[in-house]
Design a protein around this motif. Structure first.
Motif, PDB file in Angstrom:
ATOM      1  N   CYS A 181      15.551  52.239   0.308  1.00  0.00           N
ATOM      2  CA  CYS A 181      16.818  51.850  -0.324  1.00  0.00           C
ATOM      3  C   CYS A 181      16.678  50.519  -1.053  1.00  0.00           C
ATOM      4  CB  CYS A 181      17.929  51.759   0.719  1.00  0.00           C
ATOM      5  SG  CYS A 181      18.437  53.359   1.358  1.00  0.00           S
ATOM      6  N   LEU A 182      15.992  49.574  -0.431  1.00  0.00           N
ATOM      7  CA  LEU A 182      15.772  48.283  -1.083  1.00  0.00           C
ATOM      8  C   LEU A 182      14.937  48.448  -2.345  1.00  0.00           C
ATOM      9  CD1 LEU A 182      15.052  45.998   1.990  1.00  0.00           C
ATOM     10  CD2 LEU A 182      17.039  45.915   0.485  1.00  0.00           C
ATOM     11  N   ALA A 183      13.898  49.271  -2.267  1.00  0.00           N
ATOM     12  CA  ALA A 183      13.025  49.475  -3.424  1.00  0.00           C
ATOM     13  C   ALA A 183      13.772  50.142  -4.568  1.00  0.00           C
ATOM     14  CB  ALA A 183      11.805  50.301  -3.021  1.00  0.00           C
ATOM     15  N   VAL A 184      14.607  51.123  -4.266  1.00  0.00           N
ATOM     16  CA  VAL A 184      15.383  51.787  -5.320  1.00  0.00           C
ATOM     17  C   VAL A 184      16.313  50.783  -5.986  1.00  0.00           C
ATOM     18  CG1 VAL A 184      17.208  53.465  -5.765  1.00  0.00           C
ATOM     19  CG2 VAL A 184      15.248  54.114  -4.390  1.00  0.00           C
ATOM     20  N   GLY A 185      16.993  49.986  -5.204  1.00  0.00           N
ATOM     21  CA  GLY A 185      17.876  48.973  -5.774  1.00  0.00           C
ATOM     22  C   GLY A 185      17.108  47.958  -6.593  1.00  0.00           C
ATOM     23  N   TRP A 186      15.945  47.589  -6.118  1.00  0.00           N
ATOM     24  CA  TRP A 186      15.099  46.614  -6.789  1.00  0.00           C
ATOM     25  C   TRP A 186      14.602  47.172  -8.115  1.00  0.00           C
ATOM     26  CZ3 TRP A 186       9.471  47.191  -6.217  1.00  0.00           C
ATOM     27  CH2 TRP A 186       8.757  46.130  -6.739  1.00  0.00           C
ATOM     28  N   LEU A 187      14.087  48.410  -8.121  1.00  0.00           N
ATOM     29  CA  LEU A 187      13.575  49.009  -9.351  1.00  0.00           C
ATOM     30  C   LEU A 187      14.689  49.341 -10.336  1.00  0.00           C
ATOM     31  CD1 LEU A 187      10.813  51.388  -7.956  1.00  0.00           C
ATOM     32  CD2 LEU A 187      10.473  49.317  -9.294  1.00  0.00           C
ATOM     33  N   SER A 188      15.830  49.781  -9.843  1.00  0.00           N
ATOM     34  CA  SER A 188      16.906  50.167 -10.751  1.00  0.00           C
ATOM     35  C   SER A 188      17.540  48.963 -11.428  1.00  0.00           C
ATOM     36  CB  SER A 188      17.969  50.974 -10.008  1.00  0.00           C
ATOM     37  OG  SER A 188      18.599  50.173  -9.036  1.00  0.00           O
ATOM     38  N   GLY A 189      17.321  47.770 -10.903  1.00  0.00           N
ATOM     39  CA  GLY A 189      17.880  46.569 -11.503  1.00  0.00           C
ATOM     40  C   GLY A 189      17.027  45.975 -12.608  1.00  0.00           C
ATOM     41  N   ILE A 190      15.955  46.648 -12.996  1.00  0.00           N
ATOM     42  CA  ILE A 190      15.066  46.139 -14.028  1.00  0.00           C
ATOM     43  C   ILE A 190      15.435  46.791 -15.353  1.00  0.00           C
ATOM     44  CG2 ILE A 190      12.663  45.950 -14.766  1.00  0.00           C
ATOM     45  CD1 ILE A 190      11.956  46.182 -11.747  1.00  0.00           C
ATOM     46  N   PRO A 191      16.107  46.068 -16.250  1.00  0.00           N
ATOM     47  CA  PRO A 191      16.626  46.668 -17.472  1.00  0.00           C
ATOM     48  C   PRO A 191      15.568  47.107 -18.468  1.00  0.00           C
ATOM     49  CG  PRO A 191      16.955  44.305 -17.494  1.00  0.00           C
ATOM     50  CD  PRO A 191      16.419  44.663 -16.137  1.00  0.00           C
ATOM     51  N   ALA A 192      14.374  46.550 -18.435  1.00  0.00           N
ATOM     52  CA  ALA A 192      13.362  46.862 -19.446  1.00  0.00           C
ATOM     53  C   ALA A 192      12.763  48.248 -19.272  1.00  0.00           C
ATOM     54  CB  ALA A 192      12.256  45.811 -19.403  1.00  0.00           C
ATOM     55  N   PHE A 193      13.001  48.892 -18.156  1.00  0.00           N
ATOM     56  CA  PHE A 193      12.362  50.164 -17.887  1.00  0.00           C
ATOM     57  C   PHE A 193      13.392  51.259 -17.705  1.00  0.00           C
ATOM     58  CE2 PHE A 193       9.161  47.097 -16.968  1.00  0.00           C
ATOM     59  CZ  PHE A 193       8.016  47.696 -17.447  1.00  0.00           C
ATOM     60  N   GLY A 194      14.000  51.692 -18.786  1.00  0.00           N
ATOM     61  CA  GLY A 194      14.982  52.744 -18.689  1.00  0.00           C
ATOM     62  C   GLY A 194      14.593  53.981 -19.459  1.00  0.00           C
ATOM     63  N   THR A 195      13.373  54.021 -19.998  1.00  0.00           N
ATOM     64  CA  THR A 195      13.036  55.132 -20.870  1.00  0.00           C
ATOM     65  C   THR A 195      12.175  56.197 -20.223  1.00  0.00           C
ATOM     66  OG1 THR A 195      11.173  53.924 -21.781  1.00  0.00           O
ATOM     67  CG2 THR A 195      13.256  53.729 -22.934  1.00  0.00           C
ATOM     68  N   GLY A 196      11.469  55.911 -19.162  1.00  0.00           N
ATOM     69  CA  GLY A 196      10.648  56.947 -18.558  1.00  0.00           C
ATOM     70  C   GLY A 196      10.009  56.530 -17.253  1.00  0.00           C
ATOM     71  N   CYS A 197       9.823  57.500 -16.407  1.00  0.00           N
ATOM     72  CA  CYS A 197       9.250  57.275 -15.088  1.00  0.00           C
ATOM     73  C   CYS A 197       7.841  56.690 -15.179  1.00  0.00           C
ATOM     74  CB  CYS A 197       9.236  58.605 -14.337  1.00  0.00           C
ATOM     75  SG  CYS A 197       8.521  58.517 -12.691  1.00  0.00           S
ATOM     76  N   GLU A 198       7.003  57.273 -16.015  1.00  0.00           N
ATOM     77  CA  GLU A 198       5.614  56.841 -16.095  1.00  0.00           C
ATOM     78  C   GLU A 198       5.481  55.379 -16.516  1.00  0.00           C
ATOM     79  OE1 GLU A 198       6.712  59.822 -16.956  1.00  0.00           O
ATOM     80  OE2 GLU A 198       5.521  61.084 -15.621  1.00  0.00           O
ATOM     81  N   GLU A 199       6.468  54.860 -17.246  1.00  0.00           N
ATOM     82  CA  GLU A 199       6.430  53.461 -17.669  1.00  0.00           C
ATOM     83  C   GLU A 199       6.463  52.503 -16.486  1.00  0.00           C
ATOM     84  OE1 GLU A 199       9.116  52.328 -20.747  1.00  0.00           O
ATOM     85  OE2 GLU A 199       8.814  54.207 -21.805  1.00  0.00           O
ATOM     86  N   LEU A 200       7.001  52.943 -15.362  1.00  0.00           N
ATOM     87  CA  LEU A 200       7.033  52.081 -14.179  1.00  0.00           C
ATOM     88  C   LEU A 200       5.626  51.741 -13.701  1.00  0.00           C
ATOM     89  CD1 LEU A 200       9.980  53.689 -12.208  1.00  0.00           C
ATOM     90  CD2 LEU A 200       9.979  51.504 -13.412  1.00  0.00           C
TER      91      LEU A 200
END
Length: 92
Positions: free
Chosen positions: A12-31
């Motif tokens: 849950c913490l990781a999802v919240g942490w990753l979802s709060g990063i605005p620069a990465f909204g275009t694709g999963c692989e970009e993570l």
């Protein structure tokens, strides 16, 4: 049981942490190219809908498509925290 609760809390913490990063909204692989302090993303992949077999686990049937992110966090020299997060394929 305590281990499952701890893993769920970490996810849950990781999802919240990753979802709060605005620069990465275009694709999963970009993570996979994401650079964060003390963190290494070892895998970021889109998984199609259907059955999925997690490493060391039993197959899970009828899953919706999702983004699978796997990595390691090492906030101190003696720590090695492995994580895996499954996020919806879109909308994050």
């Amino acid at each position: 049981m305590k281990r499952h609760a701890a893993l769920a809390a970490l996810a849950c913490l990781a999802v919240g942490w990753l979802s709060g990063i605005p620069a990465f909204g275009t694709g999963c692989e970009e993570l996979g190219r994401l650079r964060l302090k003390h963190t290494t993303i070892t895998r970021a992949e889109s998984v199609t809908a259907g059955a999925f077999e997690p490493a060391g686990g039993k197959p899970i049937a009828e899953l919706p498509a999702f983004c699978r992110v796997v990595g390691v966090i090492g906030p101190s020299g003696d720590s090695h925290i492995e994580f895996e997060v499954w996020m919806p394929a879109s909308g994050w």
